[in-house]
Design a protein around this motif. Structure first.
Motif, mmCIF file in Angstrom:
data_model
loop_
_atom_site.group_PDB
_atom_site.id
_atom_site.type_symbol
_atom_site.label_atom_id
_atom_site.label_comp_id
_atom_site.label_asym_id
_atom_site.label_seq_id
_atom_site.Cartn_x
_atom_site.Cartn_y
_atom_site.Cartn_z
ATOM 1 N N GLU A 107 0.864 -1.179 0.152
ATOM 2 C CA GLU A 107 0.015 0.083 0.002
ATOM 3 C C GLU A 107 1.005 1.336 0.114
ATOM 4 N N GLY A 108 2.098 1.363 0.736
ATOM 5 C CA GLY A 108 2.827 2.327 0.734
ATOM 6 C C GLY A 108 3.719 2.712 -0.577
ATOM 7 N N ARG A 109 3.730 1.408 -1.310
ATOM 8 C CA ARG A 109 4.425 1.814 -2.687
ATOM 9 C C ARG A 109 3.375 1.900 -3.724
ATOM 10 N N GLU A 110 2.267 1.652 -3.560
ATOM 11 C CA GLU A 110 0.994 2.168 -4.252
ATOM 12 C C GLU A 110 0.895 3.474 -4.102
ATOM 13 N N GLY A 111 0.886 4.120 -3.066
ATOM 14 C CA GLY A 111 0.847 5.588 -2.660
ATOM 15 C C GLY A 111 2.053 6.260 -3.279
ATOM 16 N N ASN A 112 3.208 5.857 -2.929
ATOM 17 C CA ASN A 112 4.527 6.454 -3.565
ATOM 18 C C ASN A 112 4.303 6.624 -4.969
ATOM 19 N N LEU A 113 3.980 5.311 -5.921
ATOM 20 C CA LEU A 113 3.671 5.371 -7.135
ATOM 21 C C LEU A 113 2.469 6.638 -7.670
ATOM 22 N N ARG A 114 1.704 6.705 -6.775
ATOM 23 C CA ARG A 114 0.675 7.712 -7.320
ATOM 24 C C ARG A 114 1.271 9.020 -7.140
ATOM 25 N N VAL A 115 2.069 9.315 -6.087
ATOM 26 C CA VAL A 115 2.916 10.646 -6.003
ATOM 27 C C VAL A 115 3.824 10.806 -6.857
ATOM 28 N N LEU A 116 4.596 9.737 -7.237
ATOM 29 C CA LEU A 116 5.396 9.951 -8.500
ATOM 30 C C LEU A 116 4.982 10.236 -9.713
ATOM 31 N N ARG A 117 3.837 9.528 -10.063
ATOM 32 C CA ARG A 117 3.037 9.836 -11.055
ATOM 33 C C ARG A 117 2.571 11.180 -11.342
ATOM 34 N N THR A 118 2.184 11.690 -10.153
ATOM 35 C CA THR A 118 1.681 13.110 -10.133
ATOM 36 C C THR A 118 2.726 14.177 -10.195
ATOM 37 N N VAL A 119 4.115 13.787 -9.739
ATOM 38 C CA VAL A 119 5.185 14.540 -10.066
ATOM 39 C C VAL A 119 5.430 14.678 -11.386
ATOM 40 N N GLN A 120 5.742 13.610 -11.919
ATOM 41 C CA GLN A 120 5.895 13.447 -13.289
ATOM 42 C C GLN A 120 4.898 14.111 -14.260
ATOM 43 N N GLU A 121 3.668 14.321 -14.136
ATOM 44 C CA GLU A 121 2.819 14.979 -14.736
ATOM 45 C C GLU A 121 2.889 16.517 -14.440
ATOM 46 N N LEU A 122 3.533 16.819 -13.190
ATOM 47 C CA LEU A 122 3.409 18.197 -12.786
ATOM 48 C C LEU A 122 5.062 18.645 -13.799
ATOM 49 N N GLU A 123 5.750 17.771 -13.922
ATOM 50 C CA GLU A 123 7.062 18.050 -14.450
ATOM 51 C C GLU A 123 6.884 18.200 -15.932
ATOM 52 N N ALA A 124 5.968 17.662 -16.546
ATOM 53 C CA ALA A 124 5.586 17.639 -17.880
ATOM 54 C C ALA A 124 4.786 18.940 -18.226
ATOM 55 N N GLU A 125 4.304 19.463 -17.260
ATOM 56 C CA GLU A 125 3.574 21.016 -17.422
ATOM 57 C C GLU A 125 4.455 21.952 -17.660
ATOM 58 N N PRO A 126 4.475 22.675 -18.941
ATOM 59 C CA PRO A 126 5.299 23.715 -19.051
ATOM 60 C C PRO A 126 5.127 25.122 -18.389
ATOM 61 N N ASP A 127 3.901 25.394 -18.139
ATOM 62 C CA ASP A 127 3.460 26.536 -17.715
ATOM 63 C C ASP A 127 3.707 26.584 -16.000
ATOM 64 N N PRO A 128 4.580 27.374 -15.407
ATOM 65 C CA PRO A 128 4.331 27.120 -13.990
ATOM 66 C C PRO A 128 3.269 27.590 -13.094
ATOM 67 N N LEU A 150 10.144 12.548 -2.579
ATOM 68 C CA LEU A 150 9.591 13.801 -1.768
ATOM 69 C C LEU A 150 10.904 14.857 -2.448
ATOM 70 N N LYS A 151 12.070 14.133 -2.616
ATOM 71 C CA LYS A 151 13.078 15.002 -2.831
ATOM 72 C C LYS A 151 12.758 15.698 -4.316
ATOM 73 N N LYS A 152 12.100 15.113 -5.143
ATOM 74 C CA LYS A 152 11.614 15.583 -6.524
ATOM 75 C C LYS A 152 10.618 16.531 -6.186
ATOM 76 N N VAL A 153 9.721 16.158 -5.239
ATOM 77 C CA VAL A 153 8.869 17.582 -5.152
ATOM 78 C C VAL A 153 9.442 18.773 -4.654
ATOM 79 N N LEU A 154 10.338 18.481 -3.846
ATOM 80 C CA LEU A 154 11.022 19.772 -3.520
ATOM 81 C C LEU A 154 11.728 20.671 -4.648
ATOM 82 N N LEU A 155 12.425 19.570 -5.598
ATOM 83 C CA LEU A 155 13.045 20.125 -6.712
ATOM 84 C C LEU A 155 11.768 20.929 -7.455
ATOM 85 N N LEU A 156 10.724 20.458 -7.541
ATOM 86 C CA LEU A 156 9.502 21.104 -8.342
ATOM 87 C C LEU A 156 9.052 22.341 -7.712
#
Length: 698
Positions: A107-128, A150-156
């Motif tokens: 369940e923790g990995r599934e939640g982490n994958l959801r967060v990771l997918r959200t982060v990837q979608e945010l990174e793909a958005e060019p408009d800040p 979480l480190k990727k989120v902070l970079l975002l």
């Protein structure tokens, strides 16, 4: 019940008298006793009131005991079955526990994958801005990722922050910031409700300049809340930071401050620190309404966690303080080389801190007793972080303190006791007020104690206790109190030396007068046979020089004793204050005595008490020595002259010698000086000692 019934019976039938007093009442009394016995027996029977109640209670108790026994048996049965199940199941229970742990991990990995997918979608958005809006929508889910996610989120967040900061900068420029922004009346009336409409999507189609500022502040604050929640989820040891929105407000002010006071302009003068300090206070004063009515509610609506924790006014004031501290730090090389200029800057910074605190308190912004390191609200505390400036400040305090103490000791009225002080009345007029006994002190002692308190006021704002302890020991003890005690001791030593020279001179003159008198009386004895004429010639001798009380300025010793007493009283009170107890705790002395910790000023107090004791002993010695010499002179004059004249003229009875008046005058003058020049407590102790010594001399 029997006693009460019989009492009622007797009250009713015999008017309160005992039934035994009348033989006719015995049958009636016996009948009443029998009836009472029957009634009690009926009540105690099984069908009676008491008997039935006892039976019901007994039945209830038996039922509870049976239920408890049944529960105990069931408990034993369950424990037995559980043991049998564990024995028969083998490792099944342990396998179930492991499977449960694996499920939780999945369940923790599934939640982490959801967060990771959200982060990837945010990174793909060019408009800040769109990226920020998406991040705001899913910020509650971002805490479920692992450390790498979480480190990727902070970079975002770091990628989005510059765009939002630029938006705030543009909005402030459009609103003519840093000029004071006018708050509309509808915002004053509706407050947070109106702000929520301004900053909550869908946003206004054509926002006003102030609305754009509020939207930009809210966006930046929301992004900061996301960053702080992610940082907390990553369990990083990082305290809460400063408000990003308020820091954006301070950028334009910092630019103007540098333009006026850090560049090649006439306003950039190191000898005029009050110019830039007053400038900063004016900026805070004119922006406080905007901070209280607009900025603080915006922080609270956009991010309640940040809005409840941070105070916009204090954040803004801390930024202005840091700008002043940076200015002082830039001028450090010039200040270190000029001690007077450094002291002027310190005085102005202390005044700035006081006015800053007052200004914030007037606008319902409470000041912390000790500001945190992340939010400095004391300019002098930031300046003290420059070790070179702090060291030079302390050195100049030492130099100034030594010079002022010496100036006080050299003053003509240094040892004059001040009984009256000029106070300012309510109508701004001056009036003389007689001081209480406890406030008696010489001019120099009061000046030294005032200097001591002034130094305390200056270094009390330092953030580190070790720096306060250093100021206390090197400036207050070693440069103020100890030099003053040494100065009093030097004055006393010089005075005693002059007095001893005077005493020796006086005794030599007295010896010469005695020799002259003896020679004159021997010459007069040759003509004594002439009778009364020769006697009259002998008695009409010229007035001889006597000891004048003004030759011994005893008020000097009284002034030294008064100075030591006054300093002791003030230092004892100061040593018991919170400031000095904290200083002592910084030295680890609180373990010595939990009730009353020893003070840093104990050595100074001991020196003052020793000097006070010594000068009082000298005072007694001077008074008694002067009186003893005067009595010896009188005794020699009167007794020698009387014996010689009686041998020559036995029939003549000489009168009492007038020299006794001079002796009494010496003692009276000294005692009057002691009474008027010493504190009543000291005068009382000295008076008793002098009285005993004078009695011995007499």
């Amino acid at each position: 019940m029997v006693a009460e019934s019989l009492f009622d019976f007797l009250e009713t039938n015999f008017d309160g008298q005992s039934g035994l007093a009348c033989l006719g009442s015995a049958p009636l009394l016996l009948k009443a006793c029998v009836e009472e016995k029957e009634r009690i027996t009926a009540a105690l029977s099984a069908s009676g009131e008491v008997g039935s109640a006892l039976a019901s209670k007994k039945a209830a108790l038996a039922k509870r005991e049976a239920e408890l026994k049944e529960v105990e048996e069931k408990k034993k049965s369950v424990a037995s079955r559980l043991q049998q199940f564990k024995t028969s199941a083998g490792g099944t229970v342990e396998q179930l526990d492991k499977l449960q742990q694996q499920v939780e991990e999945l369940e923790g990995r599934e939640g982490n994958l959801r967060v990771l997918r959200t982060v990837q979608e945010l990174e793909a958005e060019p408009d800040p801005w769109k990226r920020f809006q998406q991040l705001s929508d899913v910020r509650s889910k971002l805490a479920g990722g692992d450390a790498a996610t979480l480190k990727k989120v902070l970079l975002l967040v770091d990628q989005i922050k510059p765009a939002l900061s630029e938006e705030l900068k543009a909005a402030l420029k459009g609103a003519a910031w840093p000029k004071p922004l006018k708050v509309p009346q509808q915002l004053l009336d509706e407050g947070e409700a109106r702000l929520a409409e301004w900053i909550t999507p869908p946003s206004l189609a054509s926002p006003s300049p102030l609305q754009r500022v509020c939207r930009a502040l809210a966006s930046l604050t929301t992004l900061q809340e996301v960053a702080e929640s992610v940082t907390a989820a990553a369990k990083e040891e990082k305290g809460p930071g400063r408000s990003w929105g308020v820091q954006g407000l301070l950028q334009a002010l910092d630019l103007r401050f540098r333009f006026h006071f850090r560049g090649p302009r006439d306003t950039n003068r190191v000898d005029k620190p009050e110019w830039y300090l007053t400038y900063q206070l004016d900026r805070l004063k004119e922006h406080l309404p905007f901070l209280a009515v607009v900025v603080q509610p915006t922080l609270k609506v956009a991010a309640p966690g940040i809005g409840d924790r941070m105070q916009a006014a204090k954040e803004f004031a801390a930024g202005l303080v840091e700008q002043c501290a940076a200015k002082v730090d830039a001028d450090a090389s010039l200040l270190v080389g000029d001690g007077s200029l450094l002291m002027k800057t310190v005085e102005e910074l202390l005044r700035f801190d006081t006015q800053l605190s007052t200004l914030l308190q007037e606008h319902d912004t409470p000041m912390d007793v000790t500001p945190s390191a992340s939010l400095p609200l004391s300019c002098i505390a930031l300046v003290a972080s420059n070790k070179l400036l702090l060291q030079r400040w302390q050195q100049y305090e030492v130099t100034c303190a030594l010079a002022q103490v010496q100036r006080l000791l050299d003053a003509p009225d240094a040892l004059q006791v001040k009984h009256v002080v000029r106070m300012q009345a309510g109508d701004d007029t001056l009036k003389d007020e007689v001081l209480a006994d406890d406030n008696w002190g010489t001019t120099s002692a009061q000046g030294v104690m005032a200097l001591l308190e002034a130094v305390t006021d200056r270094y009390s704002s330092l953030p580190l206790l070790k720096d306060k302890v250093s100021f206390c020991k090197q400036v207050q003890e070693q440069s103020i109190v100890e030099p003053y005690v040494d100065g009093l001791r030097a004055i006393r030593t010089a005075w005693l030396s002059d007095w001893k020279i005077l005493v020796n001179s006086r005794r030599e003159e007295a010896h010469a007068r005695r020799q002259h008198r003896a020679a004159r009386l021997a010459y007069g004895a040759l003509d004594a046979v002439a009778g009364g004429v020769a006697y009259a010639a002998a008695t009409e001798r010229p007035k001889e020089k006597t000891v004048s009380p003004s030759d011994v300025p005893l008020h000097t010793l009284c002034g030294i004793a008064g100075s030591a007493r006054y300093c002791c009283a003030v230092l004892e009170e100061m040593a018991d204050s919170i400031q000095f107890l904290l200083l002592h705790q910084a030295m680890g002395g609180e373990a010595a005595d939990a009730d009353r910790p020893e003070s840093l000023l104990d050595d100074s107090l001991a020196s003052l008490r020793e000097e006070r004791k010594a000068v009082l002993e000298n005072l007694v010695e001077v008074v008694c020595t002067d009186f003893g010499d005067a009595m010896a002179e009188y005794d020699t004059q009167g007794r020698t002259w009387t014996q010689q004249m009686r041998a020559q003229q036995p029939s003549l009875l000489p009168a009492l010698s007038p020299e006794i008046c001079d002796v009494i005058s010496v003692l009276s003058t000294h005692l009057e000086t002691v009474k008027s020049g010493l504190h009543p407590v000291l005068a009382g102790s000295v008076w008793r000692e002098i009285a005993g010594r004078v009695d011995e001399i007499l």
